[in-house]
Design an enzyme around this catalytic site. Structure first.
Site, short mmCIF file in Angstrom:
data_model
loop_
_atom_site.label_atom_id
_atom_site.label_comp_id
_atom_site.label_asym_id
_atom_site.label_seq_id
_atom_site.Cartn_x
_atom_site.Cartn_y
_atom_site.Cartn_z
N HIS A 21 -6.21 10.47 -41.93
CA HIS A 21 -5.22 9.86 -42.96
C HIS A 21 -4.02 9.36 -42.47
O HIS A 21 -3.62 9.61 -41.14
CB HIS A 21 -4.84 11.09 -44.23
CG HIS A 21 -4.11 12.37 -43.53
ND1 HIS A 21 -5.02 13.43 -43.11
CD2 HIS A 21 -2.98 12.32 -43.14
CE1 HIS A 21 -4.03 14.32 -42.64
NE2 HIS A 21 -2.65 13.74 -42.67
C1 T46 Z 1 -1.00 15.93 -41.01
C2 T46 Z 1 -1.82 16.50 -40.04
C3 T46 Z 1 -1.13 16.69 -38.75
C4 T46 Z 1 -1.06 22.42 -48.33
O1 T46 Z 1 -1.17 23.17 -49.41
N1 T46 Z 1 0.27 22.20 -47.93
C5 T46 Z 1 0.65 21.49 -46.79
O2 T46 Z 1 1.81 21.37 -46.53
C6 T46 Z 1 -0.50 20.97 -45.97
C7 T46 Z 1 -0.14 20.18 -44.73
C8 T46 Z 1 -1.84 21.22 -46.40
N2 T46 Z 1 -2.13 21.94 -47.58
C9 T46 Z 1 -3.44 22.15 -48.04
C10 T46 Z 1 -4.04 20.95 -48.39
C11 T46 Z 1 -5.60 21.27 -48.06
O3 T46 Z 1 -6.17 21.85 -48.84
O4 T46 Z 1 -4.24 22.76 -46.82
C12 T46 Z 1 -5.45 22.08 -46.64
C13 T46 Z 1 -5.75 21.25 -45.38
O5 T46 Z 1 -5.08 20.19 -45.43
P1 T46 Z 1 -5.73 18.73 -44.80
O6 T46 Z 1 -6.86 18.86 -44.83
O7 T46 Z 1 -4.51 17.95 -45.25
O8 T46 Z 1 -5.32 19.01 -43.22
P2 T46 Z 1 -5.16 18.25 -42.02
O9 T46 Z 1 -5.03 18.97 -40.53
O10 T46 Z 1 -6.19 17.24 -42.04
O11 T46 Z 1 -3.87 17.50 -41.92
C14 T46 Z 1 -2.57 18.21 -41.83
C15 T46 Z 1 -1.74 17.41 -42.83
O12 T46 Z 1 -2.18 17.48 -43.97
C16 T46 Z 1 -1.14 16.09 -42.34
O13 T46 Z 1 -0.15 15.85 -43.21
O14 T46 Z 1 -0.37 14.88 -40.80
O15 T46 Z 1 -2.17 17.84 -40.47
#
Ligand code: T46
Length: 136
Positions: A49
Site C-alpha cells: 500500500h
Molecule cells: C505501513 C507498514 C510499514 C491498527 O489497528 N492500528 C495501526 O496503527 C496499524 C498500523 C494497524 N492496525 C491494524 C489494521 C490491521 O487489522 O493492524 C492490522 C495489520 O495492519 P496492516 O495490514 O496495515 O499491516 P502492514 O504490515 O501491511 O502495514 C503496516 C502499516 O499499516 C502501514 O501504515 O506503512 O506497516
C-alpha cells in the site's frame, strides 16, 4: 524518491548503546503513533500500500528485514538491520516489507493516528494518483 536512510546519534559507553529520538529533531515530524511488527513468519510479505499523507520512519531495532519502495517512477530495495538507522518514507510511496529474520522487530514512528482512509491499497489506483498529482 522521497525516502532516505537516516543515521541516528548513538550514545554509547561501557554499559552499551542508547539511541534517543524526539519529534521534529531526529524525526522530521511530530510523532503521533508508534507501532511495531514482530514474529513475522518466514516468507511473508506485508504492506502492499501507499499513504496519501502519512509520513513514517521505520527502524529494524532487532534482526533484519527488507523494504521495497516505489514512487511510481523508480523502485528501491532497502535492507534494514541496524537499530541506529531509520528509513524515512514520505507520503505517496508504495511499500512492501519482506525477508524478515525470525528475530526481526520493525518499529514504526508515524506522523498521524491510524486512519484506514489514508491507505491506497490498489497498485493501479496508486499509479493513477501519483500521475494525477504530477499533472496538476
Ligand atoms: C505501513 C507498514 C510499514 C491498527 O489497528 N492500528 C495501526 O496503527 C496499524 C498500523 C494497524 N492496525 C491494524 C489494521 C490491521 O487489522 O493492524 C492490522 C495489520 O495492519 P496492516 O495490514 O496495515 O499491516 P502492514 O504490515 O501491511 O502495514 C503496516 C502499516 O499499516 C502501514 O501504515 O506503512 O506497516
Amino acid at each position: 524518491m522521497k525516502s532516505r536512510l537516516v543515521n541516528f546519534q548513538q550514545h554509547g559507553d561501557k554499559r552499551g548503546m542508547l539511541v534517543a529520538l524526539e519529534s521534529n529533531k531526529e524525526i522530521p515530524f511530530a510523532i503521533k503513533r508508534v507501532y511495531y511488527l514482530y514474529d513475522t513468519k518466514i516468507g511473508v510479505h506485508r504492506g502492499f500500500h501507499a499513504h496519501k499523507s502519512l509520513e513514517q520512519i521505520l527502524i529494524c531495532i532487532s534482526g533484519e528485514c527488507c523494504i521495497h519502495l516505489d514512487d511510481g517512477k523508480e523502485t528501491q530495495e532497502v535492507i534494514l538491520n541496524k537499530p541506529y538507522e531509520g528509513l524515512y518514507i514520505a507520503n505517496d510511496i508504495w511499500r512492501e516489507m519482506y525477508n524478515f529474520s525470525s528475530n526481526a522487530v520493525l518499529l514504526v514512528l508515524a506522523s498521524e493516528l491510524y486512519n484506514e482512509a489514508d491507505y491506497i491499497r490498489d497498485y493501479k489506483e496508486f499509479l493513477q494518483s501519483v500521475n494525477q498529482e504530477e499533472n496538476t
